[in-house]
Write a protein that holds these residues in place. Sequence first.
Motif, short mmCIF file in Angstrom:
data_model
loop_
_atom_site.label_atom_id
_atom_site.label_comp_id
_atom_site.label_asym_id
_atom_site.label_seq_id
_atom_site.Cartn_x
_atom_site.Cartn_y
_atom_site.Cartn_z
N ILE A 162 6.71 11.42 8.68
CA ILE A 162 7.84 10.49 8.91
C ILE A 162 7.35 9.05 8.92
O ILE A 162 7.96 8.15 8.33
CB ILE A 162 8.59 10.84 10.22
CG1 ILE A 162 9.30 12.18 10.06
CG2 ILE A 162 9.62 9.75 10.58
CD1 ILE A 162 9.93 12.71 11.32
N LYS A 163 6.20 8.82 9.61
CA LYS A 163 5.65 7.47 9.69
C LYS A 163 5.28 6.94 8.31
O LYS A 163 5.53 5.78 7.98
CB LYS A 163 4.42 7.46 10.60
CG LYS A 163 4.77 7.14 12.05
CD LYS A 163 3.52 6.99 12.86
CE LYS A 163 3.85 6.75 14.32
NZ LYS A 163 2.65 6.78 15.15
N GLU A 164 4.69 7.86 7.51
CA GLU A 164 4.23 7.45 6.17
C GLU A 164 5.42 7.03 5.29
O GLU A 164 5.35 6.06 4.55
CB GLU A 164 3.48 8.62 5.55
CG GLU A 164 2.69 8.21 4.32
CD GLU A 164 1.96 9.37 3.68
OE1 GLU A 164 1.80 10.42 4.35
OE2 GLU A 164 1.57 9.23 2.50
N TYR A 165 6.48 7.82 5.40
CA TYR A 165 7.64 7.56 4.53
C TYR A 165 8.79 6.88 5.28
O TYR A 165 9.94 7.01 4.90
CB TYR A 165 8.13 8.86 3.89
CG TYR A 165 7.13 9.43 2.91
CD1 TYR A 165 6.99 8.87 1.63
CD2 TYR A 165 6.31 10.49 3.27
CE1 TYR A 165 6.06 9.37 0.75
CE2 TYR A 165 5.38 11.00 2.38
CZ TYR A 165 5.25 10.43 1.12
OH TYR A 165 4.33 10.92 0.24
N ARG A 166 8.46 6.20 6.38
CA ARG A 166 9.48 5.59 7.22
C ARG A 166 10.39 4.64 6.42
O ARG A 166 11.60 4.70 6.53
CB ARG A 166 8.81 4.83 8.37
CG ARG A 166 9.77 4.40 9.46
CD ARG A 166 9.06 3.76 10.58
NE ARG A 166 8.38 2.53 10.15
CZ ARG A 166 7.68 1.75 10.95
NH1 ARG A 166 7.52 2.06 12.21
NH2 ARG A 166 7.09 0.65 10.50
N PHE A 167 9.77 3.81 5.62
CA PHE A 167 10.54 2.83 4.85
C PHE A 167 11.58 3.51 3.95
O PHE A 167 12.75 3.12 3.92
CB PHE A 167 9.59 1.98 4.00
CG PHE A 167 10.31 1.06 3.06
CD1 PHE A 167 10.90 -0.11 3.52
CD2 PHE A 167 10.42 1.36 1.70
CE1 PHE A 167 11.58 -0.95 2.65
CE2 PHE A 167 11.10 0.53 0.83
CZ PHE A 167 11.68 -0.63 1.31
N TYR A 168 11.13 4.56 3.25
CA TYR A 168 12.04 5.23 2.31
C TYR A 168 13.15 5.98 3.05
O TYR A 168 14.28 6.06 2.57
CB TYR A 168 11.25 6.18 1.40
CG TYR A 168 10.29 5.42 0.53
CD1 TYR A 168 10.76 4.69 -0.56
CD2 TYR A 168 8.93 5.38 0.83
CE1 TYR A 168 9.89 3.96 -1.35
CE2 TYR A 168 8.06 4.65 0.05
CZ TYR A 168 8.54 3.94 -1.04
OH TYR A 168 7.69 3.20 -1.81
N ILE A 169 12.80 6.54 4.23
CA ILE A 169 13.82 7.25 5.02
C ILE A 169 14.90 6.26 5.48
O ILE A 169 16.10 6.50 5.34
CB ILE A 169 13.17 7.97 6.23
CG1 ILE A 169 12.25 9.09 5.73
CG2 ILE A 169 14.24 8.54 7.17
CD1 ILE A 169 11.34 9.66 6.79
N VAL A 170 14.44 5.11 6.00
CA VAL A 170 15.39 4.09 6.48
C VAL A 170 16.23 3.56 5.33
O VAL A 170 17.46 3.42 5.43
CB VAL A 170 14.64 2.93 7.19
CG1 VAL A 170 15.58 1.79 7.54
CG2 VAL A 170 13.98 3.43 8.45
N LEU A 171 15.58 3.32 4.20
CA LEU A 171 16.29 2.81 3.02
C LEU A 171 17.38 3.80 2.57
O LEU A 171 18.52 3.41 2.31
CB LEU A 171 15.29 2.57 1.87
CG LEU A 171 15.88 2.04 0.56
CD1 LEU A 171 16.43 0.64 0.76
CD2 LEU A 171 14.83 2.02 -0.53
N SER A 172 17.02 5.10 2.55
CA SER A 172 18.03 6.10 2.14
C SER A 172 19.19 6.12 3.13
O SER A 172 20.34 6.27 2.73
CB SER A 172 17.44 7.50 2.07
OG SER A 172 16.10 7.47 1.89
#
Lengths: 186, 298
Positions: free
Chosen positions: B5-15
């Motif tokens: 989750i930390k690694e892909y935090r930006f993409y999760i928030v963006l989605s």
Amino acid sequence: MNRLFLRAWNGPGLILIAILLTSIQTTLFTQPWTSIIQPDFFAFLVVWCGMKRKFLEGGILSLLLGYIAELQSSSPQGLYMGIYMGLFLLVRFGNRAFILPSFKTLIVLSTLALKVSLLFFLYSLSGKWVLGFFAFLKHTSACTLIHFLISPIILKMLIYYDRLTLKDIQYVHAMEEGFEMIDEGF
Amino acid sequence: MLGYIKEYRFYIVLSLFILIPIIAIDTATRAPRNYQWHDRFIVQITSPIQSAVTWTLDTIIDFSQKYFFLLDVQENNTTLTSENQKLLNIIVQLKEAQKENDRLRKLLNLKDNFKFSGLSARVIAKDVSSEFRSIRINRGEDDGIKKDMAVVTQEGVVGRIYRVTPTTSDVVTVLDLFSAVDSIVERSRARGIVEGYNDEMCQLKFVLRTDDIQPGDLLISSGLGGVFPKGIPVGTVAQVYRQTYGITQNVEVVPSVNFNKLEEVMVITEFTSSPKHIELKDTLPPSLKDIEPSEEAR
């Protein structure tokens, strides 16, 4: 403690400013001759969030601004949330990918993007163009001009607000350095 | 998992940022919602400010108008005196016409096709955007206003209530892109739906190409849908674009109400649109009243 409180107040305070500005926007420009020069104060705040806030904070603020705009409009639910979120992402992307000289330039570009996207959104939802080509040009150019003219005032206001709530890190550092120099006898 | 989750935090928030508006639009198109408690809270904050700004503006405009009016009051006085004489003559003529009208009405024993009770309200704000054309009025649930009530002026249809708070209501006007009023052409009885188009015009849609519509025709509400009483003016036909093919024609309509000067409106809280039952007996001369109709006539 005081500093933490002021920083925490920045976000909710910005929402209150948006509420105040929208009240002015919906009442001051009701006269027929003022309708064409009705500015979109939310656009300024969204651009400001795109420039000066962290991704998460700015994104949430943009969504909230879109939500408040929808409460003052007969627009379909989610329309302004989508448009302002798009604008926020565009500003963030533009701010990193290109060298955009000033807040004024960003505002002008954002206004154009906002008007065009709104036109296409409405067409996709209702199946008709809201305005004819020349009416669209007239509305968009009037709105862009007004945004261009009032952007220095809004910018000053937002800078002052960020300084007041100690959100402007550079200002805080400069202030601290100033205090240190006074302590050191300069 | 947390690392992922930390690694892909930006993409999760963006989605999430992209998905939230899309979900909001999707749910809105399925079931339009009324104000929730949090919406009401924000509207309750804004409406007093809107009322205050509107009141201040009105006071300033009113004062300045009165001041400028006083500048040429002498000249106006003489003009008005002569105009008054003319108007008095017209009033006498109108009174005569009114009496004649009353007599005819009594003869036919016709009553008004619709009767309604309403509440007057003041416009306190307009839409936040120039692309949408709703207004906010200073009456709400506390005054008995409910969703989908008709809003009119003496000129004609303004719109319908689409959201209410205890003290304010939002009215979607006939100029709004998403408004629709079932209407009929008064002269030819052609039916269509008046939809908003731009700041000054509406469109009459779904009207057959063969229907008789001409510029200048008056459009009235049809009474279908139960929002507007039948017979209230909606607008006047401005332009008719009839093609040689297709099944419908494009009609541009100028609304009856001048939205640029809209200050006060009336919300229809109750109405009856069905014509009253006419007692034919009452319209007959007294000598014929007692005659029983024959079996054939029955």
